[in-house]
Structures are given as C-alpha cells and as structure tokens.
Enzyme design. Structure first.
Site, PDB file in Angstrom:
ATOM      1  CE  LYS A 255      -3.941   2.171   2.250  1.00 32.76           C
ATOM      2  NZ  LYS A 255      -3.469   3.541   2.074  1.00 32.76           N
ATOM      3  NE  ARG A 275     -10.004   8.684  -1.772  1.00 37.08           N
ATOM      4  CZ  ARG A 275      -9.693   7.694  -0.938  1.00 37.08           C
ATOM      5  NH1 ARG A 275      -8.500   7.167  -0.990  1.00 37.08           N
ATOM      6  NH2 ARG A 275     -10.553   7.268  -0.067  1.00 37.08           N
ATOM      7  CG  PHE A 345      -3.660  -0.150  -7.735  1.00 37.58           C
ATOM      8  CD1 PHE A 345      -5.046  -0.176  -7.805  1.00 37.58           C
ATOM      9  CD2 PHE A 345      -3.023   1.034  -7.386  1.00 37.58           C
ATOM     10  CE1 PHE A 345      -5.779   0.966  -7.536  1.00 37.58           C
ATOM     11  CE2 PHE A 345      -3.763   2.188  -7.106  1.00 37.58           C
ATOM     12  CZ  PHE A 345      -5.148   2.152  -7.190  1.00 37.58           C
ATOM     13  NE  ARG A 422     -15.005   3.355   2.838  1.00 33.89           N
ATOM     14  CZ  ARG A 422     -13.804   3.890   2.623  1.00 33.89           C
ATOM     15  NH1 ARG A 422     -12.720   3.147   2.659  1.00 33.89           N
ATOM     16  NH2 ARG A 422     -13.678   5.171   2.377  1.00 33.89           N
TER      17      ARG A 422
HETATM   18  P1  AMP Z   1      -7.121   4.884   2.170  1.00 32.75           P
HETATM   19  O1  AMP Z   1      -6.842   6.173   1.459  1.00 32.75           O
HETATM   20  O2  AMP Z   1      -6.412   4.770   3.484  1.00 32.75           O
HETATM   21  O3  AMP Z   1      -8.602   4.591   2.255  1.00 32.75           O
HETATM   22  O4  AMP Z   1      -6.513   3.685   1.283  1.00 32.75           O
HETATM   23  C1  AMP Z   1      -6.914   3.411  -0.029  1.00 32.75           C
HETATM   24  C2  AMP Z   1      -5.949   4.060  -1.004  1.00 32.75           C
HETATM   25  O5  AMP Z   1      -4.688   3.405  -1.004  1.00 32.75           O
HETATM   26  C3  AMP Z   1      -6.356   3.968  -2.460  1.00 32.75           C
HETATM   27  O6  AMP Z   1      -7.318   4.924  -2.791  1.00 32.75           O
HETATM   28  C4  AMP Z   1      -5.042   4.213  -3.185  1.00 32.75           C
HETATM   29  O7  AMP Z   1      -4.842   5.601  -3.335  1.00 32.75           O
HETATM   30  C5  AMP Z   1      -3.988   3.729  -2.200  1.00 32.75           C
HETATM   31  N1  AMP Z   1      -3.209   2.560  -2.631  1.00 32.75           N
HETATM   32  C6  AMP Z   1      -1.868   2.406  -2.431  1.00 32.75           C
HETATM   33  N2  AMP Z   1      -1.453   1.232  -2.892  1.00 32.75           N
HETATM   34  C7  AMP Z   1      -2.532   0.586  -3.409  1.00 32.75           C
HETATM   35  C8  AMP Z   1      -2.721  -0.686  -4.017  1.00 32.75           C
HETATM   36  N3  AMP Z   1      -1.723  -1.562  -4.170  1.00 32.75           N
HETATM   37  N4  AMP Z   1      -3.984  -1.013  -4.410  1.00 32.75           N
HETATM   38  C9  AMP Z   1      -5.020  -0.139  -4.239  1.00 32.75           C
HETATM   39  N5  AMP Z   1      -4.885   1.058  -3.666  1.00 32.75           N
HETATM   40  C10 AMP Z   1      -3.657   1.438  -3.248  1.00 32.75           C
END
Ligand code: AMP
Length: 596
Positions: A255, A275, A345, A422
């Site tokens: 991630k 996003r 990804f 989600r």
């Molecule tokens: P969060 O912002 O904490 O909800 O985490 C989701 C976000 O992680 C996604 O919207 C992407 O911007 C990011 N992300 C980073 N690496 C990945 C990955 N391998 N697959 C999908 N999302 C990723």
C-alpha cells in the site's frame, strides 16, 4: 409540453421544503416529486443545482463567485450600500438570507412587468457567470447576476445567491438523488448507482433516467475522459481476520503512500483524474509523458498510486511531499524537484474492452501486458498469500520499503472492480494498527468552539466526526484542540468562520452543541491514544453498550489536512467499532501473556 417549463419559483419551493427537513427519507420523497415534475432536459440541471454544482467534477468548472462580487450585484438591485449589506452579512452569516431580506423590504418591486424565471434560464445565466474569464470578467459576472436578481422574488434571490457563491448546502447528498431517481422509477437502484459510478455525472444519470428509464441508465458505460468513481477498501487489524474474510487466500499488494491517479489514455492523448474525479492532468506533465511511453494500449483506463521519491537516493518519500506538486505555476520546475514513481494496481478498460467485471488477477494480467515497465513506472509489488504468517512477513517488507502497509485483495471469481464502492473485496492492513498508540484516523470537522485566553476570538477546538455509511450521516467521536500550530488556528478560523451555520447540518448527529456548526467538508488526520466508551459522542451509539457511543481518547492533529479525501472517504463508524473491538483483544491477550 415543451422543454424547460419548470419555473424557478417552483424549484425554490422544493428547496424550501428540503431545507425544512433533516430526515433523509423525507428529502428523498421531496426529490421524487421534484423529478416527476421536471422534463428530461431539466432533470440533469436540477440534479446539479440541488448539489450546488453546475457540472460534474471532472469539468473543473465551478460556481463559487466571490462574496464581494455578489454583494456588488445586490447593491445594484437593492440600492442599499455595500457597508449595510456587509453589516447584515455579519449578523446572519448567510448572504442568501441577506438577499432575501433586502429584496423583501425593497419598495419598488419591478417583477410585475417581467416574465417568470425558469430553471432553464437561471441555469443558462449561471453557466455564463461561471465561464466569464479574463479582462472584464468580474464586471460581466456582477452584471449578469444583478440581471437575474432584478427578476427574482426574495425567496428566489436567496437561492440564487447561495448558488453563485457556492454555498447551496441543502444537506442533499448524491446518493439521496440516486435513491430518489430509483424511487421515482419504481426500483432499479443498483443499475442507477452503477451508471453513476461509471460516469460520476449525476446530471447525466438524472436526465437519462427521465428520458430512457432505468434501462437507459444501465447502458451508460465507461468512456475516455470521464472518470470512473474509484473502488475503495475496508480495513481490518490482523492477518488472521483478513484471510478469514477472504476465504483463506488473497492477493497482498504494497500500500504505497501517495496519491491515487486514474489514467485515461487514447492514442497519445493522456488525462489524469484524482481520487475525487478532478482533472489534474496539467499538474503532472511528467506523468503524462511516462504514460504516453509506458502504456502500450491504444486506449486504456488504468489506476496507479503516484509516490514522491528522493531523486538522490531513490527512496520513497511520505505523502506530504506530493503537496509540492499541487500548484498552478512553475509546474515543470516542481516536476524536476519532486519527481514521482507510478505503481499500477488496476486496469478498468483496454482497447474497447471493459475489464471491470473480470476477476482481479485477470485484470492484473491485462495490466501487465500493456505495461512497459521501468524503474519509476511499474506494477505494484504483490504476492498471493494463504497464511497469516506470510502475510505479516510481507507487511513488514512493505513497511521497510516505505509503504503504509498492504492491501489484501479478493481473487475469487467474484473479485470484480466495484466502482464507487467500499467493500470487503479489498482490505487494507496498515502498520499503525498493529500498535494501538499510533493509529491515525481521518475525521470530518462538523463544528468548532472558540478558544479562551490567548486564543479567544479564534477557533481553538474542533468537533470531529466519523462517517456512518449505512445511514449516510456523520457521527461525532471527539473534540480536538491539540496539535494545532498558530498558523493552523489562523487558517481554521479563516476557513471555517465564513462557512459557519447557525444550526446543525442535516447529515450530522451530535449530542454536543459547538459554538458554530460547519457543513461536513474538511477532513483532518488525527492520532489518538485509544478508543473508549463515551456518554457524549454519537459514533457507534448503543452498539457496544446501551446509552454510550465511542470516543477517541487524547486526540491530536497530526498536521495533515486530508484534502484528497471527501467527507465520505473519512474513517467510518464501522471502522472505529472494529478498532475498539480489536483493541480489547490486544489488551486481553496482553493480560493472558502476563498471567502465563
Ligand atoms: P485509504 O486512502 O487509506 O482509504 O486507502 C486506499 C488508497 O490506497 C487507495 O485509494 C489508493 O490511493 C492507495 N493505494 C496504495 N497502494 C494501493 C494498491 N496496491 N492497491 C489499491 N490502492 C492502493
């Protein structure tokens, strides 16, 4: 019946009703009535206006005329001087109300001789106001607005002013409109929502449902240049739980801690969407060039995380460094100083073929086949895992490489790309959750309290909320007053005071009464020591214990404004409940080991 027959005054009467309720179901029913009365050509415009917008986000054209200009227009039609208008504005905090008041007390109403404003006409004039640019634009904006106001009733003026200044705030969310369109059509919510998620254009969806029904909406697909609403991840706090959710096997990917980009490529034409579906192409000429060269398909929609790296060491840098790239000037220079790596990804569309209904690993194979990898342009690191020990090892590797943790993805035949949703097909597992002291939360500001002593007259404490996705409301979880620098408080006072509301916003649930309410908009990153039961916060109310909700203990602002997140992207109530439960487990297992 021709196009464009709905009077603006009729639309305003619906807005008055929407404003008078805080109940989502009532809002939906009012919207059903409204859409029933509208023509297909109007329905789209009404959908945008109701959300306080003119167009979908990717167009970048926004209402949001400076209040000063709106005041000038008001002066022209009411004859009241600017000082008086500003005085009234200070009292009510809402220029819309001021306009209503001024026009009602105006002695010489001229509206009798003029024709009624229609929704079509108002929308057309608002479009002109939003688009005037360059020399003389300000004058034209003021002139056009005063022309509209001269024809408006006091109530119409109230909403005209709120619309042009970008302060509509009816409390209606995009999903409420989708619910209303489905209710009007006697069902088809899933199809309508899918259409919206694929085109992120509420107006297009509304007008299509009106003209061609649910069936018509289900024909809306992905198109070059129209951003798809992103698929989002749930989160869990242990490897066992994650694999349990995924029936024992998943695809774990690093991630990366950067900014999500949705790349659209057609021949040599490349567009980049954030996003939040904004078109950010102009800020990243380097990314455009990399994609032109590195994506081999003629047409593709693919997603990647862009991460800043240190050109001297090649090390990945924290997310904050990317903020240097959000600028209007010196773009090329910034691209050299703060270069980015792209980690791909997902692939949603390749050469005429939509891929979103294929399982993850098939999409990834397709992605790999169109990628010409290089040091700073490649697939995410990922492995198939079936045991928690390996998952934890992979997590440590990810963290060592400078990532936030991992995202573990479903690879079963049902592992499609679920746009705009989600869900448990993607589960994030962040390192910080392993140690309970460094948990970070992304919370939404819903209210504020004025400070005391040195801070008096300025905002000193914020009331923060988590997002409840089931009810589509925001529920409070803490008051935060630590971690703010003087500049932060200045900034917050300046940004929040003008958008203060005199009463609780429709989508906020709170027992506490802050000094001012604010519409849920701003997302801040907060760290806390732990989650505790609380008699005054509404997050998770009654779920763990009757008459208690959950609160973050010792919350502090980390300094990070999550401008990349919409309030609906904030930490959810469900996630906080999970964190509370997993924390109990940690404490319980700690006690066990002590006993042993
Ligand atoms: P969060 O912002 O904490 O909800 O985490 C989701 C976000 O992680 C996604 O919207 C992407 O911007 C990011 N992300 C980073 N690496 C990945 C990955 N391998 N697959 C999908 N999302 C990723």
């Amino acid at each position: 019946m021709g196009e464009g027959r709905l009077d603006f005054s009729r639309l305003v009467s619906f807005y008055e009703r929407l404003e008078a309720t805080t109940k989502r179901l009532e809002m939906r029913d009012i919207l059903v009535e409204l859409f029933r009365e509208s023509e297909p050509g109007e329905a789209g415009k009404i959908a945008y206006l109701t959300l306080g917008e003119l167009y979908p986000p990717h167009t970048g054209v926004e209402l949001g005329m400076a209040e000063k200009l709106a005041i000038r227009a008001l002066r022209l039609v009411s004859g009241v001087d600017e000082q008086r208008v500003e005085e009234l504005l200070r009292k009510t905090g809402d220029l819309g109300l001021v306009a209503e008041q001024l026009l009602s007390s105006k002695k010489t109403q001229m509206t009798l001789s003029l024709e009624e404003l229609t929704v079509e006409k108002v929308y057309g004039q608002l479009e002109r106001i939003a688009r005037f640019a360059g020399e003389g634009a300000m004058e034209m904006k003021v002139k056009t607005l005063s022309g509209l106001l001269a024809q408006a009733s006091p109530k119409e003026a109230k909403y005209l002013i709120r619309l042009v200044t970008g302060k509509m705030r009816l409390g209606v969310a995009d999903m409420t409109i989708i619910d209303a369109l489905a209710a009007m059509s006697g069902g088809g919510k899933e199809e309508i929502e899918r259409a919206y998620n694929l085109c992120s254009d509420i107006g297009l969806v509304a007008s299509t449902v009106k003209s061609a029904g649910v069936e018509g909406a289900s024909r809306i697909g992905m198109r070059f240049g129209i951003p798809v609403r992103p698929m989002l991840a749930e989160r869990l706090t242990s490897a066992e739980e994650i694999l349990g959710k995924l029936d024992g096997t998943g695809f774990a990917e690093y991630k990366y801690d950067g900014e999500r980009m949705q790349i659209h490529k057609q021949n040599s034409h490349v567009l980049i969407f954030s996003r939040r579906q904004e078109n950010i192409t102009s800020q990243f000429p380097d990314v455009v060039e990399m994609c032109r060269r590195g994506l081999k398909a003629r047409e593709a929609i693919a997603e990647c995380e862009a991460v800043a790296y240190d050109p001297d060491t090649g090390d990945m840098l924290p997310f904050q460094e990317l903020m240097h790239r959000r600028r209007k000037y010196d773009i090329e220079k910034a691209a050299q100083l703060y270069p980015v790596s792209l980690f791909f990804f997902d692939a949603l569309y390749v050469d005429g073929q939509p891929l979103i209904d294929l399982p993850l690993l098939e999409r990834r194979k397709m992605l790999e086949s169109i990628l010409e990898p290089s040091e700073n342009f490649r697939l995410t690191e990922g492995i198939v895992v079936s045991d928690s020990e390996n998952l934890d090892k992979f997590m440590l590797k990810a963290v060592e490489a400078g990532c936030e943790g991992v995202i573990v993805k479903d690879i079963s035949p049902k592992s499609v790309y679920r746009a705009g949703a989600r869900g448990w097909l993607w589960i994030k597992y962040k390192r910080s959750y392993v140690s309970k002291l460094t948990d970070t939360l992304d919370l939404v500001v819903v209210g504020a309290f004025y400070g005391k002593g040195k801070r008096s007259g300025k905002i000193g404490t914020l009331l923060m909320a988590a997002y409840d996705e089931d009810a589509d409301v925001f529920k409070t979880v803490c008051k935060v007053g630590t971690g703010f620098k003087d500049e932060d408080l200045e900034h917050l006072t300046e940004t929040l005071t003008p958008i203060a509301l005199s009463r609780k916003p429709a989508r906020v649930e709170s027992i506490m009464e802050p000094d001012i309410w604010v519409r849920p908009e701003m997302v801040l990153e907060i760290v806390g020591d732990e989650i505790t039961l609380s008699p005054i916060h509404t997050c998770g109310w009654g779920a763990i214990r009757q008459d208690a909700g959950l609160a973050v203990r010792f919350p502090r602002f980390t300094g990070r404004y999550r401008e990349d997140k919409t309030p609906e992207d904030a930490t959810t109530v469900k996630e906080i409940m999970e964190m509370y439960k997993s924390q109990l487990k940690v404490i319980a297992s700690g006690e066990e080991s002590e006993a042993a």
